[in-house]
Design a protein around this motif. Structure first.
Motif, PDB file in Angstrom:
ATOM      1  N   PRO A 287       0.684  -1.117   0.109  1.00 43.96           N
ATOM      2  CA  PRO A 287       0.044  -0.197   0.042  1.00 43.96           C
ATOM      3  C   PRO A 287       0.607   1.213   0.288  1.00 43.96           C
ATOM      4  N   CYS A 318       2.836  -3.144  11.943  1.00 43.32           N
ATOM      5  CA  CYS A 318       3.291  -2.535  10.735  1.00 43.32           C
ATOM      6  C   CYS A 318       3.341  -0.688  10.806  1.00 43.32           C
ATOM      7  N   PHE A 320       3.426   1.308   8.821  1.00 43.40           N
ATOM      8  CA  PHE A 320       2.603   2.123   7.780  1.00 43.40           C
ATOM      9  C   PHE A 320       1.148   2.029   8.491  1.00 43.40           C
ATOM     10  N   ALA A 321       0.662   1.188   9.490  1.00 50.31           N
ATOM     11  CA  ALA A 321      -0.600   1.102   9.756  1.00 50.31           C
ATOM     12  C   ALA A 321      -1.397   2.487   9.658  1.00 50.31           C
ATOM     13  N   CYS A 324      -2.630   3.720   6.401  1.00 53.26           N
ATOM     14  CA  CYS A 324      -2.996   2.496   5.283  1.00 53.26           C
ATOM     15  C   CYS A 324      -4.602   2.243   5.529  1.00 53.26           C
ATOM     16  N   LEU A 326      -6.008  -0.210   4.130  1.00 49.20           N
ATOM     17  CA  LEU A 326      -6.182  -1.697   4.158  1.00 49.20           C
ATOM     18  C   LEU A 326      -5.960  -2.236   5.638  1.00 49.20           C
ATOM     19  N   ALA A 327      -5.503  -1.434   6.546  1.00 44.93           N
ATOM     20  CA  ALA A 327      -5.204  -1.928   7.923  1.00 44.93           C
ATOM     21  C   ALA A 327      -6.167  -2.607   8.626  1.00 44.93           C
ATOM     22  N   CYS A 331      -2.483  -6.148  11.418  1.00 39.08           N
ATOM     23  CA  CYS A 331      -1.381  -5.378  11.083  1.00 39.08           C
ATOM     24  C   CYS A 331      -0.716  -4.929  12.510  1.00 39.08           C
ATOM     25  N   PRO A 335       4.608  -6.810   9.638  1.00 31.61           N
ATOM     26  CA  PRO A 335       4.769  -8.210   8.657  1.00 31.61           C
ATOM     27  C   PRO A 335       6.212  -8.086   8.013  1.00 31.61           C
ATOM     28  N   HIS A 344       0.412  -7.715   5.364  1.00 27.48           N
ATOM     29  CA  HIS A 344      -0.511  -8.828   5.490  1.00 27.48           C
ATOM     30  C   HIS A 344      -1.603  -9.024   4.444  1.00 27.48           C
ATOM     31  N   HIS A 345      -1.815  -7.802   4.023  1.00 27.31           N
ATOM     32  CA  HIS A 345      -3.011  -7.753   2.891  1.00 27.31           C
ATOM     33  C   HIS A 345      -2.550  -7.513   1.378  1.00 27.31           C
TER      34      HIS A 345
HETATM   35  S1  SF4 Z   1      -2.317  -3.654   5.037  1.00 31.47           S
HETATM   36 FE1  SF4 Z   1      -1.541  -3.922   7.174  1.00 31.47          FE
HETATM   37  S2  SF4 Z   1       0.395  -4.847   6.874  1.00 31.47           S
HETATM   38 FE2  SF4 Z   1      -0.118  -4.005   4.947  1.00 31.47          FE
HETATM   39  S3  SF4 Z   1       0.679  -1.979   4.878  1.00 31.47           S
HETATM   40 FE3  SF4 Z   1      -1.271  -1.723   5.747  1.00 31.47          FE
HETATM   41  S4  SF4 Z   1      -1.061  -1.747   7.729  1.00 31.47           S
HETATM   42 FE4  SF4 Z   1       0.924  -2.566   6.915  1.00 31.47          FE
END
Ligand code: SF4
Lengths: 352, 218
Positions: A287, A318, A320-321, A324, A326-327, A331, A335, A344-345
């Motif tokens: 992401p 993570c 970036f959580a 993000c 998609l978190a 997360c 990861p 993770h995604h």
């Molecule tokens: S989906 Fe989760 S693991 Fe992937 S970048 Fe986003 S926060 Fe990090």
């Protein structure tokens, strides 16, 4: 994996970084093998800055890897670690093995473990000889009071032991390799354009035919024509068999020069992918990498919300959580880089 | 907003960097000035920001003919232009925290108390949190420092912004973020923009029109 990498680590990491470059597998052993590299800075008051975290990658002869990320993500620290140029308050972990690939006169050369090397080894065997640096600001890297010819001759003498009578020809040959015009050799650095200063430092980096070239932000502040030329010249050195590590925040330059792209975020590699997949229809899988590419003015020009975490206060999960979309709960655990991406995604690889 | 007519300027009278250049930026307009490095476009940007006295030609800003440059420019005129440069490290006093850096233009005029709230808003708009604001330039990245320099340039609510290669050192996301901050400010204040750079794709995306340097328009 062939080469003498550190025992026991190869199996864990081969998938990560070599997946897109099958043509190198079994063809030529890596020039540079980095495993689990971490760099921490110990700051006054007990603060610890985790600038590089558990980075692993390989670099083969003739291959260009672009290490991309924003300022402060750790990419320049990584380059400094490889060249033994870290300040005294830095602590490193992991291994970084550098070796001349082709049979050489001293065929017994089995390379240098960079992180454990003494200052003497770094000076005598590594800098300029096994690893050439094309620095970020060429003007600052050249000695102002001496002509390009005199600096090249001195470097040739120091690194190759060429006898005095042959120095002139050897320096001219080095200049020619970097496309530095012979009729400018007697000029001083301040008389050179930005592009020629860049070629002069590239010529210096190429003097001893170092198998690894590291270019630190080679295109920053250059206009497009000059970016094109610089990229073309660096690419030529990779095609001539050098392993080339380009550190840059310039995605357009990375796209044009790299075989593989490694994206760094908050000190970690979050994605390592073949450049044609990353910039092509497959696109980035992480992401953050996706957001970075979409921020380009030729794409959606939309920034990633928020700022990266501070390197002295990295979250447990993570990094970036909090930016993000998609978190999820998963997360909250960090990861690891597997099959080219640390998320993770992340979607599967397009060709998987 | 800004009229540069037949400007000749440089650092050596015998060899001016720019010669007889004209350029106009209308009220609220965003103009991109595109050119290769070393062509003198930064010198023109410094003239437009009243930081460099031209050898010949006239500058009109907000309807007034400019007679003094740098500290000789009337304060009201000087503060009507905000400037951001390429290299934040050369543009920031290393002794100041980022918070102090942002209010620096107000401190010079004794208005820091009055403008503290505005400074806080701008820090938020540029994404700088409390812990970053306590740091000094050497403790932050180029991108974070440039965020503070953009906030500083907007503090006195300029009607013209001059951005000289503002994003040349920055990654794509920070570039897009800072351009968005500038554009949001311009929308709220109807401010004009002169963006100087070498990246054609960026300037085309950012500005109402893009002119090549050297320019003979006007
Ligand atoms: S989906 Fe989760 S693991 Fe992937 S970048 Fe986003 S926060 Fe990090």
């Amino acid at each position: 994996m062939t080469g003498p990498g550190p025992a026991g680590l190869n199996g864990e990491t081969t998938n990560d970084t070599t997946s897109g470059r099958e043509r190198h597998m079994g063809e030529a052993p890596a020039v540079l093998t980095v495993r689990g590299l971490s760099v921490r800075f110990l700051m006054p008051g007990g603060r610890e800055v985790a600038a590089v975290n558990d980075v692993s990658f390989d670099l083969a002869p003739g291959e260009c890897l672009a290490l991309v990320g924003e300022s402060g993500c750790g990419k320049s620290v990584l380059a400094s670690a490889l060249l033994g140029l870290l300040p005294a308050n830095a602590r490193t972990r992991g291994t970084a093995h550098l070796r001349r690939p082709a049979p050489t006169p001293d065929a017994a050369d089995d390379g240098v473990e960079l992180l454990a090397a003494s200052e003497e080894t770094l000076t005598r065997r590594v800098r300029g000889r096994l690893a050439g640096l094309v620095p970020q600001s060429p003007a600052a890297h050249l000695t102002p009071v001496r002509s390009v010819r005199s600096q090249l001759e001195e470097t040739v003498r120091e690194l190759t032991g060429t006898p005095r009578a042959a120095l002139r020809a050897a320096a001219e040959a080095a200049a020619a390799r970097a496309a530095f015009p012979a009729d400018h050799l007697d000029r001083y650095p301040h008389q050179l354009s930005g592009g020629l200063a860049q070629r002069a430092t590239t010529a210096l980096a190429l003097v001893a035919d170092a198998p690894l070239l590291i270019a630190d932000e080679p295109t920053t502040g250059l206009d497009r024509d000059l970016v094109d030329r610089t990229v073309g010249e660096l690419r030529r050195h990779a095609d001539a068999g050098h392993a080339l590590l380009v550190i840059t925040h310039d995605l357009a330059a990375a796209e044009r020069i790299a075989d593989r792209v490694a994206v760094m975020y908050a000190g970690r590699l979050v994605e390592v992918a073949p450049a044609q997949d990353f910039f092509g229809t497959a696109g980035p899988r992480h992401p953050y990498a996706h957001g970075l590419l979409e921020a380009l003015p030729e794409r959606s020009f939309t920034p990633i919300p928020g700022l990266p975490p501070e390197l002295d206060a990295l979250p447990a999960g993570c990094a970036f959580a909090d930016r993000c979309h998609l978190a999820t709960d998963r997360c909250a655990t960090s990861p690891t880089l597997s099959d080219g991406v640390a998320c993770h995604h992340a979607p599967e690889r397009a060709d998987a | 907003m800004l009229e540069l007519s037949r400007i000749t300027a440089g650092y050596d009278r015998r060899a001016p960097v720019i010669r007889d250049v004209s350029l106009t930026v209308a009220d609220g307009e965003a103009v991109g000035l595109l050119g290769p490095s070393g062509c003198g476009k930064s010198t023109l940007a410094r003239v437009a920001a009243l930081l460099h006295r031209p050898e010949a030609g006239t500058v009109r800003l907000a309807g007034e003919t400019v007679r003094g440059y740098r500290f000789r420019a009337p304060r009201a005129l000087r503060t009507s232009v905000g400037v951001v440069f390429q290299q934040p490290r050369l543009a920031a006093d290393p002794r100041l925290t980022l918070r102090e850096l942002i209010v620096e233009p107000a401190a010079a005029t004794g208005r820091s108390r009055e403008l503290a709230g505005r400074a806080a808003e701008l820090a938020e708009a540029t994404g700088l949190g409390a812990s970053l604001l306590r740091r000094r330039p050497h403790e932050v990245s180029d991108g974070q420092l440039q965020r503070a320099c953009v906030a500083r340039a907007l503090l006195l609510s300029p009607t013209l912004l001059v951005c000289d290669e503002m994003t040349a050192m920055l990654d794509a996301s920070t570039t897009a973020a800072l351009v968005a901050v500038v554009e949001e400010y311009r929308r709220q204040h109807d401010a004009a923009l002169l963006a100087v750079g070498h990246d054609r794709v960026l300037l085309r995306r950012w500005c109402d029109r893009v002119t090549e340097f050297p320019t003979a328009e006007g």
